[in-house]
Enzyme design. Structure first.
Site, PDB file in Angstrom:
ATOM      1  N   HIS A 100       0.856  -1.195   0.000  1.00 47.05           N
ATOM      2  CA  HIS A 100       0.000   0.000   0.000  1.00 47.05           C
ATOM      3  C   HIS A 100       0.894   1.247   0.000  1.00 47.05           C
ATOM      4  O   HIS A 100       1.963   1.256   0.619  1.00 47.05           O
ATOM      5  CB  HIS A 100      -0.911  -0.018   1.229  1.00 47.05           C
ATOM      6  CG  HIS A 100      -1.964   1.039   1.165  1.00 47.05           C
ATOM      7  ND1 HIS A 100      -1.718   2.352   1.503  1.00 47.05           N
ATOM      8  CD2 HIS A 100      -3.262   0.982   0.771  1.00 47.05           C
ATOM      9  CE1 HIS A 100      -2.822   3.050   1.327  1.00 47.05           C
ATOM     10  NE2 HIS A 100      -3.782   2.249   0.884  1.00 47.05           N
ATOM     11  N   GLU A 172      -3.704   2.484  -7.404  1.00 42.49           N
ATOM     12  CA  GLU A 172      -4.085   3.567  -6.511  1.00 42.49           C
ATOM     13  C   GLU A 172      -3.167   4.771  -6.730  1.00 42.49           C
ATOM     14  O   GLU A 172      -2.069   4.832  -6.155  1.00 42.49           O
ATOM     15  CB  GLU A 172      -3.972   3.115  -5.056  1.00 42.49           C
ATOM     16  CG  GLU A 172      -4.817   1.900  -4.737  1.00 42.49           C
ATOM     17  CD  GLU A 172      -5.147   1.842  -3.258  1.00 42.49           C
ATOM     18  OE1 GLU A 172      -6.322   1.929  -2.918  1.00 42.49           O
ATOM     19  OE2 GLU A 172      -4.216   1.742  -2.440  1.00 42.49           O
ATOM     20  N   GLY A 178      -7.330   9.340  -0.107  1.00 40.78           N
ATOM     21  CA  GLY A 178      -7.717  10.135   1.060  1.00 40.78           C
ATOM     22  C   GLY A 178      -7.783  11.626   0.797  1.00 40.78           C
ATOM     23  O   GLY A 178      -7.837  12.430   1.724  1.00 40.78           O
ATOM     24  N   SER A 218     -10.196   7.590  -3.195  1.00 38.72           N
ATOM     25  CA  SER A 218     -11.420   8.373  -2.976  1.00 38.72           C
ATOM     26  C   SER A 218     -12.639   7.805  -3.712  1.00 38.72           C
ATOM     27  O   SER A 218     -13.448   8.569  -4.248  1.00 38.72           O
ATOM     28  CB  SER A 218     -11.185   9.839  -3.339  1.00 38.72           C
ATOM     29  OG  SER A 218     -10.157  10.378  -2.521  1.00 38.72           O
TER      30      SER A 218
HETATM   31  C1  PEP Z   1      -6.822   3.240   0.289  1.00 36.51           C
HETATM   32  O1  PEP Z   1      -6.487   3.363   1.444  1.00 36.51           O
HETATM   33  O2  PEP Z   1      -6.420   2.263  -0.332  1.00 36.51           O
HETATM   34  C2  PEP Z   1      -7.676   4.259  -0.318  1.00 36.51           C
HETATM   35  C3  PEP Z   1      -7.939   4.180  -1.588  1.00 36.51           C
HETATM   36  O3  PEP Z   1      -8.160   5.265   0.508  1.00 36.51           O
HETATM   37  P1  PEP Z   1      -9.352   6.300   0.160  1.00 36.51           P
HETATM   38  O4  PEP Z   1     -10.482   5.491  -0.435  1.00 36.51           O
HETATM   39  O5  PEP Z   1      -9.710   6.905   1.477  1.00 36.51           O
HETATM   40  O6  PEP Z   1      -8.811   7.282  -0.827  1.00 36.51           O
END
Ligand code: PEP
Length: 257
Positions: A100, A172, A178, A218
């Site tokens: 992550h 991601e 976030g 998000s």
């Molecule tokens: C994550 O922690 O993998 C993530 C995508 O967080 P968020 O959905 O809050 O952006």
């Protein structure tokens, strides 16, 4: 691949550093009730390590899979603070998130350590969600594809095609995690299609067409459906919006079944 032949969606909630064991049980009971209608997606939740045992028990009798947020590459030894693959298996956890961006950003995780973690997880019988994605600086410097290609080739180095079939990739973009900023569906599709091509180079077409690629950054109930409608987006890794069962259920139920 035609949209009708799309892979079964896989939506996972990453709780990060939130929720005690008691809060986890309460949440899972609520989600189980909401999921009675059974949306046609695979669902996983990744609570903190301290809540995994309670989560597995609370989720029993449902289709909710429980995932760890990380896993170490050794089975035992002098490695303070780490959790071994076998320890997760002993709790009946079948899945681990690896790499992550918060692990990479704050805890020194590299593509090499990600690779070791994936190999150890798979060898112990855990499946893995492997996270990749570019920073804002890398996107603005037009380096997104270079970064993704490097994270994939180094992170997945030495894996067999059988290993490949047990992976989920989570794309991601770090700037979207976030922050409330989401990649547009076109932007995300472009990255997902590129990732699938890299998987084909490393493994083969069959593996590339089978691996589910989640989008993360998000994801919310009001943007889930348009993201999931893209041909190469097979689900989502959800952080903030997975913390409340009713909100997470709306994402799981993005088709409005
Ligand atoms: C994550 O922690 O993998 C993530 C995508 O967080 P968020 O959905 O809050 O952006």
């Amino acid at each position: 691949m035609s949209p009708s032949a799309k892979r079964r969606p896989f939506i996972a909630g990453n709780w990060k550093l939130f929720k005690t064991a008691a809060e986890t049980v309460q949440y899972i009971r609520a989600l189980k009730k909401l999921m009675k209608k059974g949306p046609e997606v695979d669902v996983a939740l990744a609570p903190p390590f301290t809540a995994l045992e309670s989560a597995v028990k609370a989720a029993s009798g449902s289709t909710i899979a429980i995932a760890a947020q990380n896993v170490f590459w050794e089975e035992e030894g002098a490695f303070t603070g780490e959790i071994a693959p076998g320890m997760l298996k002993a709790l009946s956890v079948g899945l681990a998130i690896v790499g992550h961006s918060e692990r990479r950003q704050y805890f020194g995780e590299t593509d090499q350590t990600v690779n070791r973690r994936i190999k150890a997880a798979l060898a112990a019988g855990l499946d893995a969600i492997v996270c990749i994605g570019e920073t804002l600086e890398e996107r603005e410097g037009k380096k997104t594809k270079r970064v993704l290609s490097s994270q994939i080739s180094k992170g997945l180095a030495g894996l067999t095609r059988e290993d490949g079939l047990r992976l989920t990739i989570a794309y991601e973009p770090v700037w979207a995690i976030g922050t409330g900023k989401t990649a547009t569906p076109d932007m995300a599709q472009d990255a997902h299609q590129y990732i699938r091509r890299q998987l084909e180079k490393i493994f083969d077409k069959k593996v590339a067409n089978s691996v589910r690629i989640q989008y993360g950054g998000s994801v919310k109930p009001d943007n889930a459906a348009e993201l999931m409608a893209q041909p190469d987006i097979d689900g989502a890794l959800v952080g903030g919006a997975s913390l409340k069962p009713d909100v997470f259920f709306k994402i799981i139920n993005f088709k409005g079944a």
